[in-house]
Design a protein around this motif. Structure first.
Motif, PDB file in Angstrom:
ATOM      1  N   PHE A  69       3.590   5.370   5.437  1.00  0.00           N
ATOM      2  CA  PHE A  69       4.326   5.591   4.201  1.00  0.00           C
ATOM      3  C   PHE A  69       4.336   7.070   3.851  1.00  0.00           C
ATOM      4  O   PHE A  69       3.317   7.745   3.964  1.00  0.00           O
ATOM      5  CB  PHE A  69       3.685   4.820   3.037  1.00  0.00           C
ATOM      6  CG  PHE A  69       3.789   3.338   3.178  1.00  0.00           C
ATOM      7  CD1 PHE A  69       4.898   2.670   2.698  1.00  0.00           C
ATOM      8  CD2 PHE A  69       2.792   2.620   3.801  1.00  0.00           C
ATOM      9  CE1 PHE A  69       5.004   1.304   2.836  1.00  0.00           C
ATOM     10  CE2 PHE A  69       2.887   1.255   3.954  1.00  0.00           C
ATOM     11  CZ  PHE A  69       3.999   0.587   3.465  1.00  0.00           C
ATOM     12  N   THR A  73       5.399   6.752  -1.884  1.00  0.00           N
ATOM     13  CA  THR A  73       6.215   5.554  -1.673  1.00  0.00           C
ATOM     14  C   THR A  73       5.395   4.268  -1.616  1.00  0.00           C
ATOM     15  O   THR A  73       5.978   3.187  -1.646  1.00  0.00           O
ATOM     16  CB  THR A  73       7.037   5.664  -0.378  1.00  0.00           C
ATOM     17  OG1 THR A  73       6.154   5.802   0.733  1.00  0.00           O
ATOM     18  CG2 THR A  73       7.972   6.857  -0.431  1.00  0.00           C
ATOM     19  N   SER A  77       6.650   0.303  -2.849  1.00  0.00           N
ATOM     20  CA  SER A  77       6.617  -0.837  -1.934  1.00  0.00           C
ATOM     21  C   SER A  77       5.748  -1.958  -2.489  1.00  0.00           C
ATOM     22  O   SER A  77       6.079  -3.142  -2.357  1.00  0.00           O
ATOM     23  CB  SER A  77       6.094  -0.404  -0.571  1.00  0.00           C
ATOM     24  OG  SER A  77       6.923   0.591  -0.019  1.00  0.00           O
ATOM     25  N   GLU A  80       7.717  -3.850  -5.089  1.00  0.00           N
ATOM     26  CA  GLU A  80       8.679  -4.758  -4.457  1.00  0.00           C
ATOM     27  C   GLU A  80       7.991  -6.050  -4.017  1.00  0.00           C
ATOM     28  O   GLU A  80       8.507  -7.148  -4.232  1.00  0.00           O
ATOM     29  CB  GLU A  80       9.335  -4.089  -3.254  1.00  0.00           C
ATOM     30  CG  GLU A  80      10.322  -3.002  -3.607  1.00  0.00           C
ATOM     31  CD  GLU A  80      10.861  -2.309  -2.372  1.00  0.00           C
ATOM     32  OE1 GLU A  80      10.851  -2.910  -1.274  1.00  0.00           O
ATOM     33  OE2 GLU A  80      11.305  -1.158  -2.516  1.00  0.00           O
ATOM     34  N   LEU A  98       2.244  -5.307   3.346  1.00  0.00           N
ATOM     35  CA  LEU A  98       2.829  -3.993   3.636  1.00  0.00           C
ATOM     36  C   LEU A  98       2.863  -3.729   5.140  1.00  0.00           C
ATOM     37  O   LEU A  98       3.853  -3.222   5.667  1.00  0.00           O
ATOM     38  CB  LEU A  98       2.043  -2.885   2.926  1.00  0.00           C
ATOM     39  CG  LEU A  98       2.264  -2.753   1.426  1.00  0.00           C
ATOM     40  CD1 LEU A  98       1.290  -1.734   0.844  1.00  0.00           C
ATOM     41  CD2 LEU A  98       3.690  -2.337   1.131  1.00  0.00           C
TER      42      LEU A  98
END
Length: 145
Positions: A69, A73, A77, A80, A98
């Protein structure tokens, strides 16, 4: 005749590469000198604030970038994943998800621990802002506010 042309082209290209690398070395030396001067200024201000302060106690900080990543970020994530999750998730579950999103089936123990730390820190930093720990369970389960 053909080999001679290739040799000349290779020599020319290698000479240019050598010159560029030499220029980069000079730029980096100048940058190192500037950074060293900046550090001396910071040390001087620290000494002005507290003359007995030991500058040797300051550890050099080395950042190792996350290979999965880009900086800043991870939390996006995580959000989300939490938005799509039907129920609150633990930090380990989020980290596993992830890795699955990145296509990593079996991450190394060190990679998992490093990403887990980043995820956990992100969750704690944003607690009660955009995420919350649900219940009093241990380990905590997280959800989006």
């Amino acid at each position: 005749m053909k080999a001679e042309i290739c040799t000349k082209q290779a020599r020319f290209t290698l000479e240019r590469l050598h010159a560029e690398l030499g220029g980069k070395i000079l730029e980096n030396k100048k940058e190192a000198q500037r950074l060293a001067a900046d550090m001396k200024h910071v040390e001087a201000v620290l000494k002005m604030l507290d003359p007995s302060y030991s500058i040797r106690s300051i550890a050099v900080r080395r950042r190792k970038p996350n290979p999965y990543f880009k900086r800043g970020t991870i939390f996006r994530s995580v959000l989300e994943i939490l938005r799509d999750a039907p129920e609150p998730m633990t930090t380990s579950e989020i980290t596993s998800r992830l890795f699955a999103l990145k296509g990593v089936a079996q991450p190394s123990r060190e990679d998992f621990r490093n990403l887990f730390g980043g995820v956990h820190a992100s969750l704690r930093n944003n607690e009660e802002k955009s995420v919350r720990a649900v219940g009093d369970e241990h380990p905590a389960k997280w959800s989006v506010i």
